[in-house]
Structures are given as structure tokens and as C-alpha cells.
Scaffold this motif. Structure first.
Motif, PDB file in Angstrom:
ATOM      1  N   ARG A  29       0.895  -1.249  -0.063  1.00 14.36           N
ATOM      2  CA  ARG A  29      -0.040   0.016   0.100  1.00 14.36           C
ATOM      3  C   ARG A  29       0.757   1.157  -0.141  1.00 14.36           C
ATOM      4  O   ARG A  29       1.881   1.181   0.671  1.00 14.36           O
ATOM      5  CB  ARG A  29      -0.832  -0.113   1.196  1.00 14.36           C
ATOM      6  N   VAL A  30       0.497   2.112  -0.814  1.00 15.23           N
ATOM      7  CA  VAL A  30       1.194   3.729  -0.727  1.00 15.23           C
ATOM      8  C   VAL A  30       0.052   4.644  -0.540  1.00 15.23           C
ATOM      9  O   VAL A  30      -0.978   4.494  -1.210  1.00 15.23           O
ATOM     10  CB  VAL A  30       2.114   3.981  -2.114  1.00 15.23           C
ATOM     11  N   GLU A  31       0.352   5.488   0.207  1.00 16.81           N
ATOM     12  CA  GLU A  31      -0.570   6.512   0.618  1.00 16.81           C
ATOM     13  C   GLU A  31       0.330   7.748  -0.015  1.00 16.81           C
ATOM     14  O   GLU A  31       1.533   8.053   0.523  1.00 16.81           O
ATOM     15  CB  GLU A  31      -0.824   7.101   2.040  1.00 16.81           C
ATOM     16  N   GLU A  46      -4.816   6.632  -1.560  1.00 12.34           N
ATOM     17  CA  GLU A  46      -4.290   5.252  -1.453  1.00 12.34           C
ATOM     18  C   GLU A  46      -4.343   4.460  -2.520  1.00 12.34           C
ATOM     19  O   GLU A  46      -5.557   4.247  -3.211  1.00 12.34           O
ATOM     20  CB  GLU A  46      -4.795   4.892  -0.186  1.00 12.34           C
ATOM     21  N   VAL A  47      -3.076   3.963  -2.710  1.00 11.49           N
ATOM     22  CA  VAL A  47      -3.115   2.767  -3.757  1.00 11.49           C
ATOM     23  C   VAL A  47      -2.704   1.531  -3.015  1.00 11.49           C
ATOM     24  O   VAL A  47      -1.854   1.369  -2.379  1.00 11.49           O
ATOM     25  CB  VAL A  47      -2.262   3.110  -5.004  1.00 11.49           C
ATOM     26  N   LEU A  48      -3.660   0.406  -3.416  1.00 11.15           N
ATOM     27  CA  LEU A  48      -3.258  -0.818  -3.063  1.00 11.15           C
ATOM     28  C   LEU A  48      -3.297  -2.031  -3.995  1.00 11.15           C
ATOM     29  O   LEU A  48      -4.162  -2.043  -4.760  1.00 11.15           O
ATOM     30  CB  LEU A  48      -4.442  -1.268  -1.791  1.00 11.15           C
ATOM     31  N   LEU A  49      -2.347  -2.736  -3.947  1.00 12.13           N
ATOM     32  CA  LEU A  49      -1.916  -3.834  -5.010  1.00 12.13           C
ATOM     33  C   LEU A  49      -1.648  -5.068  -4.292  1.00 12.13           C
ATOM     34  O   LEU A  49      -0.941  -5.162  -3.105  1.00 12.13           O
ATOM     35  CB  LEU A  49      -0.753  -3.366  -5.745  1.00 12.13           C
ATOM     36  N   SER A  50      -2.220  -6.237  -4.735  1.00 15.53           N
ATOM     37  CA  SER A  50      -1.952  -7.405  -4.219  1.00 15.53           C
ATOM     38  C   SER A  50      -1.781  -8.562  -5.196  1.00 15.53           C
ATOM     39  O   SER A  50      -2.060  -8.395  -6.222  1.00 15.53           O
ATOM     40  CB  SER A  50      -3.002  -7.802  -3.003  1.00 15.53           C
ATOM     41  N   ARG A  51      -0.890  -9.700  -4.579  1.00 10.09           N
ATOM     42  CA  ARG A  51      -0.603 -10.913  -5.639  1.00 10.09           C
ATOM     43  C   ARG A  51      -0.979 -12.001  -4.801  1.00 10.09           C
ATOM     44  O   ARG A  51      -0.379 -11.849  -3.539  1.00 10.09           O
ATOM     45  CB  ARG A  51       0.524 -10.681  -6.191  1.00 10.09           C
ATOM     46  N   ASP A  77       5.095  -1.601  -9.718  1.00  7.43           N
ATOM     47  CA  ASP A  77       3.867  -1.304 -10.078  1.00  7.43           C
ATOM     48  C   ASP A  77       3.191  -0.021  -9.355  1.00  7.43           C
ATOM     49  O   ASP A  77       2.522   0.837  -9.789  1.00  7.43           O
ATOM     50  CB  ASP A  77       3.049  -2.368 -10.049  1.00  7.43           C
ATOM     51  N   LEU A  78       3.567  -0.160  -8.233  1.00  4.73           N
ATOM     52  CA  LEU A  78       2.897   1.180  -7.160  1.00  4.73           C
ATOM     53  C   LEU A  78       3.636   2.534  -7.577  1.00  4.73           C
ATOM     54  O   LEU A  78       3.113   3.302  -7.626  1.00  4.73           O
ATOM     55  CB  LEU A  78       3.150   0.840  -5.757  1.00  4.73           C
ATOM     56  N   ALA A  79       4.905   2.562  -7.819  1.00  4.76           N
ATOM     57  CA  ALA A  79       5.576   3.596  -8.231  1.00  4.76           C
ATOM     58  C   ALA A  79       5.053   3.937  -9.426  1.00  4.76           C
ATOM     59  O   ALA A  79       4.944   5.310  -9.793  1.00  4.76           O
ATOM     60  CB  ALA A  79       7.289   3.342  -8.359  1.00  4.76           C
ATOM     61  N   ALA A  80       5.059   3.055 -10.551  1.00  2.00           N
ATOM     62  CA  ALA A  80       4.499   3.469 -11.884  1.00  2.00           C
ATOM     63  C   ALA A  80       3.096   4.280 -11.841  1.00  2.00           C
ATOM     64  O   ALA A  80       2.686   5.154 -12.436  1.00  2.00           O
ATOM     65  CB  ALA A  80       4.385   2.432 -12.738  1.00  2.00           C
ATOM     66  N   ILE A  81       2.401   3.747 -10.749  1.00  2.00           N
ATOM     67  CA  ILE A  81       0.619   4.418 -10.683  1.00  2.00           C
ATOM     68  C   ILE A  81       0.834   5.618 -10.047  1.00  2.00           C
ATOM     69  O   ILE A  81       0.376   6.740 -10.581  1.00  2.00           O
ATOM     70  CB  ILE A  81      -0.180   3.529  -9.892  1.00  2.00           C
ATOM     71  N   VAL A  82       1.890   5.844  -9.308  1.00  2.00           N
ATOM     72  CA  VAL A  82       2.115   7.178  -8.575  1.00  2.00           C
ATOM     73  C   VAL A  82       2.745   8.127  -9.312  1.00  2.00           C
ATOM     74  O   VAL A  82       2.192   9.339  -9.688  1.00  2.00           O
ATOM     75  CB  VAL A  82       2.998   7.050  -7.280  1.00  2.00           C
TER      76      VAL A  82
END
Length: 89
Positions: A29-31, A46-51, A77-82
Motif C-alpha cells: 500500500r502507498v499513501e 491510497e493505492v493498494l496492490l496485492s498478488r 507497479d505502485l511507483a508507476a501508478i504514483v
């Protein structure tokens, strides 16, 4: 810009008849928010990714490596979204 990247969890999704974990879920998770000179350019979000991944104790080293690779992929993936959201400002 505040970007605290946090590993939320590694949790067991299923177990075998012998009560040995068989499937796990990794979640990151990243906020973040963006402010400039007291003005809010991007509201906190907030972005939440799970695998999910399977586990097999007979190939422990391979599964540990798979987990590390999944953690790295989630972080990328989180860094790319941000970055896409920041680029849209």
C-alpha cells in the motif's frame, strides 16, 4: 509529496489438510498527496496492490525467491501508478 511505501501483509489464504500453508497473499500500500505552498494540488489518496502465490515446502528456496520477485514487482507497479498520477498534475 509524501510517499510512505508500506508492506501491509503477507497473509495465508489456504492451508493443506496437514495445516501447512499452501497459498499466500502479498499486499503493498502507498499513501500520497501533493502540496505546494500550502495549497493542496492532489488530495491524499491510497493505492493498494496485492498478488497471490502458492507455496510448496519441497521447493522452499524457489518459493522464497518467487516471493521476493513478487514484492519487487508490486513496488515497481505502485511507483508507476504514483508517477502517472503526478505526471497528470
Amino acid at each position: 509529496v509524501a510517499l510512505p511505501l508500506t508492506l501491509l501483509s503477507t497473509r495465508v489464504l489456504s492451508v493443506s489438510a496437514r495445516n501447512i500453508p499452501r497459498e499466500y497473499q502479498l499486499a503493498y500500500r502507498v499513501e500520497f498527496s501533493v502540496q505546494k505552498g500550502g495549497a493542496e494540488l492532489l488530495a491524499p489518496r491510497e493505492v493498494l496492490l496485492s498478488r497471490d502465490f502458492t507455496f510448496d515446502e519441497t521447493i522452499l528456496l524457489a518459493k522464497e525467491r518467487e516471493q521476493r520477485l513478487l514484492e519487487d514487482a508490486l513496488a515497481r507497479d505502485l511507483a508507476a501508478i504514483v508517477m502517472r498520477q503526478l505526471a497528470a498534475l
